[in-house]
Design a protein around this motif. Structure first.
Motif, mmCIF file in Angstrom:
data_model
loop_
_atom_site.group_PDB
_atom_site.id
_atom_site.type_symbol
_atom_site.label_atom_id
_atom_site.label_comp_id
_atom_site.label_asym_id
_atom_site.label_seq_id
_atom_site.Cartn_x
_atom_site.Cartn_y
_atom_site.Cartn_z
ATOM 1 N N VAL A 1 0.847 -1.183 0.000
ATOM 2 C CA VAL A 1 0.000 0.000 0.000
ATOM 3 C C VAL A 1 0.885 1.236 0.000
ATOM 4 O O VAL A 1 1.892 1.283 0.715
ATOM 5 N N ILE A 2 0.503 2.250 -0.793
ATOM 6 C CA ILE A 2 1.153 3.555 -0.752
ATOM 7 C C ILE A 2 0.043 4.589 -0.587
ATOM 8 O O ILE A 2 -0.906 4.617 -1.373
ATOM 9 N N LEU A 3 0.164 5.425 0.446
ATOM 10 C CA LEU A 3 -0.842 6.437 0.747
ATOM 11 C C LEU A 3 -0.169 7.792 0.932
ATOM 12 O O LEU A 3 0.946 7.866 1.454
ATOM 13 N N ILE A 4 -0.859 8.842 0.538
ATOM 14 C CA ILE A 4 -0.419 10.205 0.830
ATOM 15 C C ILE A 4 -1.612 10.930 1.427
ATOM 16 O O ILE A 4 -2.703 10.934 0.846
ATOM 17 N N GLY A 5 -1.391 11.511 2.600
ATOM 18 C CA GLY A 5 -2.471 12.221 3.268
ATOM 19 C C GLY A 5 -1.930 13.069 4.400
ATOM 20 O O GLY A 5 -0.715 13.222 4.564
ATOM 21 N N ARG A 6 -2.848 13.588 5.197
ATOM 22 C CA ARG A 6 -2.472 14.437 6.332
ATOM 23 C C ARG A 6 -2.833 13.753 7.639
ATOM 24 O O ARG A 6 -3.865 13.085 7.737
ATOM 25 N N LEU A 7 -1.961 13.924 8.629
ATOM 26 C CA LEU A 7 -2.213 13.356 9.945
ATOM 27 C C LEU A 7 -3.395 14.057 10.606
ATOM 28 O O LEU A 7 -3.490 15.285 10.573
ATOM 29 N N VAL B 1 -6.915 10.625 3.881
ATOM 30 C CA VAL B 1 -6.567 10.530 2.463
ATOM 31 C C VAL B 1 -7.790 10.918 1.644
ATOM 32 O O VAL B 1 -8.847 10.290 1.759
ATOM 33 N N ASP B 2 -7.647 11.980 0.823
ATOM 34 C CA ASP B 2 -8.759 12.439 -0.011
ATOM 35 C C ASP B 2 -9.160 11.380 -1.013
ATOM 36 O O ASP B 2 -8.310 10.708 -1.603
ATOM 37 N N ARG B 3 -10.463 11.265 -1.236
ATOM 38 C CA ARG B 3 -10.974 10.416 -2.302
ATOM 39 C C ARG B 3 -10.847 11.174 -3.619
ATOM 40 O O ARG B 3 -10.870 12.401 -3.629
ATOM 41 N N PRO B 4 -10.722 10.459 -4.734
ATOM 42 C CA PRO B 4 -10.476 11.144 -6.017
ATOM 43 C C PRO B 4 -11.734 11.736 -6.654
ATOM 44 O O PRO B 4 -11.734 12.071 -7.828
ATOM 45 N N PHE B 5 -12.810 11.860 -5.897
ATOM 46 C CA PHE B 5 -14.055 12.397 -6.437
ATOM 47 C C PHE B 5 -14.757 13.203 -5.346
ATOM 48 O O PHE B 5 -14.353 13.176 -4.194
ATOM 49 N N THR B 6 -15.813 13.905 -5.718
ATOM 50 C CA THR B 6 -16.591 14.672 -4.743
ATOM 51 C C THR B 6 -17.945 14.007 -4.551
ATOM 52 O O THR B 6 -18.406 13.237 -5.400
ATOM 53 N N SER B 7 -18.596 14.334 -3.454
ATOM 54 C CA SER B 7 -19.929 13.794 -3.173
ATOM 55 C C SER B 7 -20.957 14.478 -4.069
ATOM 56 O O SER B 7 -20.642 15.427 -4.791
ATOM 57 N N GLN B 8 -22.200 14.045 -4.008
ATOM 58 C CA GLN B 8 -23.257 14.651 -4.832
ATOM 59 C C GLN B 8 -23.426 16.130 -4.501
ATOM 60 O O GLN B 8 -23.817 16.914 -5.344
ATOM 61 N N GLY B 9 -23.108 16.503 -3.269
ATOM 62 C CA GLY B 9 -23.193 17.898 -2.855
ATOM 63 C C GLY B 9 -21.984 18.713 -3.256
ATOM 64 O O GLY B 9 -21.888 19.886 -2.927
ATOM 65 N N GLY B 10 -21.017 18.102 -3.954
ATOM 66 C CA GLY B 10 -19.826 18.803 -4.408
ATOM 67 C C GLY B 10 -18.723 18.887 -3.367
ATOM 68 O O GLY B 10 -17.729 19.569 -3.570
ATOM 69 N N GLU B 11 -18.888 18.198 -2.235
ATOM 70 C CA GLU B 11 -17.880 18.233 -1.177
ATOM 71 C C GLU B 11 -16.875 17.108 -1.345
ATOM 72 O O GLU B 11 -17.217 16.008 -1.769
ATOM 73 N N TYR C 1 8.995 13.714 14.765
ATOM 74 C CA TYR C 1 8.944 14.659 13.657
ATOM 75 C C TYR C 1 7.575 14.882 13.035
ATOM 76 O O TYR C 1 7.379 15.877 12.345
ATOM 77 N N LEU C 2 6.633 13.983 13.225
ATOM 78 C CA LEU C 2 5.311 14.173 12.625
ATOM 79 C C LEU C 2 4.381 14.884 13.604
ATOM 80 O O LEU C 2 4.446 14.660 14.807
ATOM 81 N N ARG C 3 3.521 15.719 13.055
ATOM 82 C CA ARG C 3 2.529 16.430 13.850
ATOM 83 C C ARG C 3 1.218 16.482 13.071
ATOM 84 O O ARG C 3 1.186 16.329 11.848
ATOM 85 N N LYS C 4 0.160 16.748 13.788
ATOM 86 C CA LYS C 4 -1.168 16.875 13.198
ATOM 87 C C LYS C 4 -1.125 17.845 12.016
ATOM 88 O O LYS C 4 -0.527 18.914 12.095
ATOM 89 N N GLY C 5 -1.741 17.436 10.901
ATOM 90 C CA GLY C 5 -1.842 18.287 9.731
ATOM 91 C C GLY C 5 -0.726 18.138 8.714
ATOM 92 O O GLY C 5 -0.847 18.604 7.582
#
Length: 131
Positions: free
Chosen positions: A5-11, A33-43, A64-68
């Protein structure tokens, strides 16, 4: 067979450093980890994926890692189970990381550091490394 698995996201929170009874370091944190699409409401929607690290990597992540912080994680999917205090079987799916890359520099006194360093993509300089 392959489990990679390879993931890129924010803590979503700072890593929690703990030690096993035998003294082995481990951290747990959640990566949004953001999904590659938006919901029906555009979010935009995201998945919140639990990450576990061990030994030296765990201590480095805790230091070294912190929230965000934007972070890349490489590892394997692990499914474990246990019986809770109510006698029910609980299943946990998590990523056991064997490689974590810091994709942003930490903030310095509230101001973001300049992005002119050619080693910026890994997020740390040689002076920042504990080894």
């Amino acid at each position: 067979m392959l489990n990679r698995v390879i993931l890129i996201g924010r803590l979503t929170r700072d890593p929690e450093l703990r030690y096993t009874p035998s003294g082995v370091a481990t951290t747990e944190f959640t990566l949004a980890v953001d999904r590659p699409f938006t919901s029906q409401g555009g979010e935009r929607e995201a998945d919140f994926i639990p990450i576990v690290t061990w030994r030296q990597l765990a201590e480095t992540c805790a230091n070294y890692l912190r929230k965000g912080r934007l972070t890349a994680v490489e590892g394997r999917v692990q499914v474990r189970n246990y019986e809770n205090s109510e006698g029910k079987r609980v299943y946990v799916t998590e990523i056991v990381a064997d490689n974590v890359r810091f994709l942003e520099r930490p903030e310095n006194g509230g101001q973001q550091l300049e992005r002119q360093d050619p080693d910026y993509s890994i997020g740390v300089s040689d002076d920042d490394l504990p080894f």
